[in-house]
Design a protein around this motif. Structure first.
Motif, PDB file in Angstrom:
ATOM      1  N   VAL A 118       0.828  -1.224   0.000  1.00  0.00           N
ATOM      2  CA  VAL A 118       0.000   0.000   0.000  1.00  0.00           C
ATOM      3  C   VAL A 118       0.859   1.271   0.000  1.00  0.00           C
ATOM      4  O   VAL A 118       0.558   2.244  -0.701  1.00  0.00           O
TER       5      VAL A 118
ATOM      6  N   LEU B 248      -5.656  -0.493   6.819  1.00  0.00           N
ATOM      7  CA  LEU B 248      -6.455   0.733   6.674  1.00  0.00           C
ATOM      8  C   LEU B 248      -5.779   1.895   7.398  1.00  0.00           C
ATOM      9  O   LEU B 248      -5.659   3.001   6.870  1.00  0.00           O
TER      10      LEU B 248
ATOM     11  N   VAL C 191      -2.698   3.176   5.503  1.00  0.00           N
ATOM     12  CA  VAL C 191      -3.055   3.991   4.334  1.00  0.00           C
ATOM     13  C   VAL C 191      -3.416   5.407   4.784  1.00  0.00           C
ATOM     14  O   VAL C 191      -2.941   6.408   4.231  1.00  0.00           O
ATOM     15  N   ARG C 192      -4.228   5.500   5.813  1.00  0.00           N
ATOM     16  CA  ARG C 192      -4.679   6.828   6.271  1.00  0.00           C
ATOM     17  C   ARG C 192      -3.538   7.607   6.897  1.00  0.00           C
ATOM     18  O   ARG C 192      -3.426   8.828   6.718  1.00  0.00           O
TER      19      ARG C 192
ATOM     20  N   ALA D 245      -8.564   5.409   2.540  1.00  0.00           N
ATOM     21  CA  ALA D 245      -8.481   3.956   2.655  1.00  0.00           C
ATOM     22  C   ALA D 245      -9.798   3.307   2.274  1.00  0.00           C
ATOM     23  O   ALA D 245     -10.851   3.640   2.835  1.00  0.00           O
TER      24      ALA D 245
ATOM     25  N   CYS E 156     -12.685   2.955   7.616  1.00  0.00           N
ATOM     26  CA  CYS E 156     -12.807   3.031   6.152  1.00  0.00           C
ATOM     27  C   CYS E 156     -13.244   4.417   5.692  1.00  0.00           C
ATOM     28  O   CYS E 156     -14.204   4.978   6.215  1.00  0.00           O
TER      29      CYS E 156
END
Ligand code: DX5
Ligand code: ZN
Length: 232
Positions: free
Chosen positions: A88, A113, A116-117, A123, A143
């Motif tokens: 990612v 998740l 990613v954030r 995400a 999410c």
């Protein structure tokens, strides 16, 4: 920001029809992207397949970097790959604004998740037609986007699976749901209205755009069909 309004920028343009480049003419990639831009596409969807999580290979980081250089449109990478935790960060570095991966592909979706954030991208969590909603429910609070698959991932041009509609309805009805809801697979003029009515904000469309000549007319028509059914 008011309660219940998700902050993913794409949802602001809901209903948003996102071309899936998987179905474009890669021999004329720059032209295809320019045509999507000229057609008013609010973003692009890039399908990354590893031949392992799904029974097909598509493209990876070099293509995402190339697309990033060719457009300023928001880019979503849909990672249909095993062990997304390994990749990612690299897709964010390559230029992805939204990184969506599959709940079936990792043992620890929550930490992917969060990563990613933490790295500044949005995400997304995807799940396949046979996977129950319960598989993603524990992670909804992390999410920005939930991708409900309406085909078995791996190929464009497949038939829409209505099981996705029930999942969308249940997600849309949830208290405090702030994630954008996206649907992917078999979306066309016959299926988009039902998906919109069930609660999708974002509609990934491959063959139904790239098999037509006038992308602006197609995206406009699909968006209009989605609008007639959107409830909020
Ligand atoms: C399927 C991909 C989709 C697909 C969409 O694995 O995730 O994005 O390319 O193509 P159509 O709209 O043709 O189903
Ligand atoms: Zn996709």
């Amino acid at each position: 920001m008011p309660e219940n309004v998700p902050y993913i920028h794409l949802r602001a343009t809901s209903p948003a029809v996102l071309p899936s480049l998987l179905m474009c003419d890669f021999g004329h990639l720059a032209d295809e992207i320019a045509r999507c831009e000229a057609a008013g596409a609010p973003g692009l969807h890039l399908d990354v397949m590893d031949g392992h999580f799904v029974p097909n290979l598509s493209y990876g980081l070099p293509l995402v970097e190339t697309v990033r250089r060719l457009t300023r449109l928001p880019l979503e990478t849909h990672l249909m790959i095993a062990q997304p935790e390994e990749y990612v960060g690299r897709y964010i570095d390559a230029g992805a604004d939204v990184v969506t991966f599959h709940v079936e592909a990792t043992a620890d979706p929550r930490s992917v998740l969060a990563e990613v954030r933490m790295r500044g991208a949005k995400a997304g969590l995807a799940f396949n037609p046979p996977t129950p909603l319960a598989a993603v429910e524990p992670f909804l609070d992390e999410c920005d986007l939930v991708l409900v698959m309406s085909v078995h991932p791996g190929f464009g041009g497949q038939e829409f699976e209505p099981v996705a509609l029930d999942k969308l309805r249940q997600l849309r009805a949830r208290e405090g749901m702030r994630a954008a809801l996206e649907i992917d697979g078999g979306i066309n003029e016959h299926t988009i209205a039902a998906a919109a009515e069930a609660g999708a904000h974002l509609f990934v469309v491959g063959s139904a755009i790239f098999h037509t000549k006038d992308y602006r007319a197609t995206i406009g028509h699909l968006t209009d069909l989605a609008k007639t059914r959107v409830t909020t």
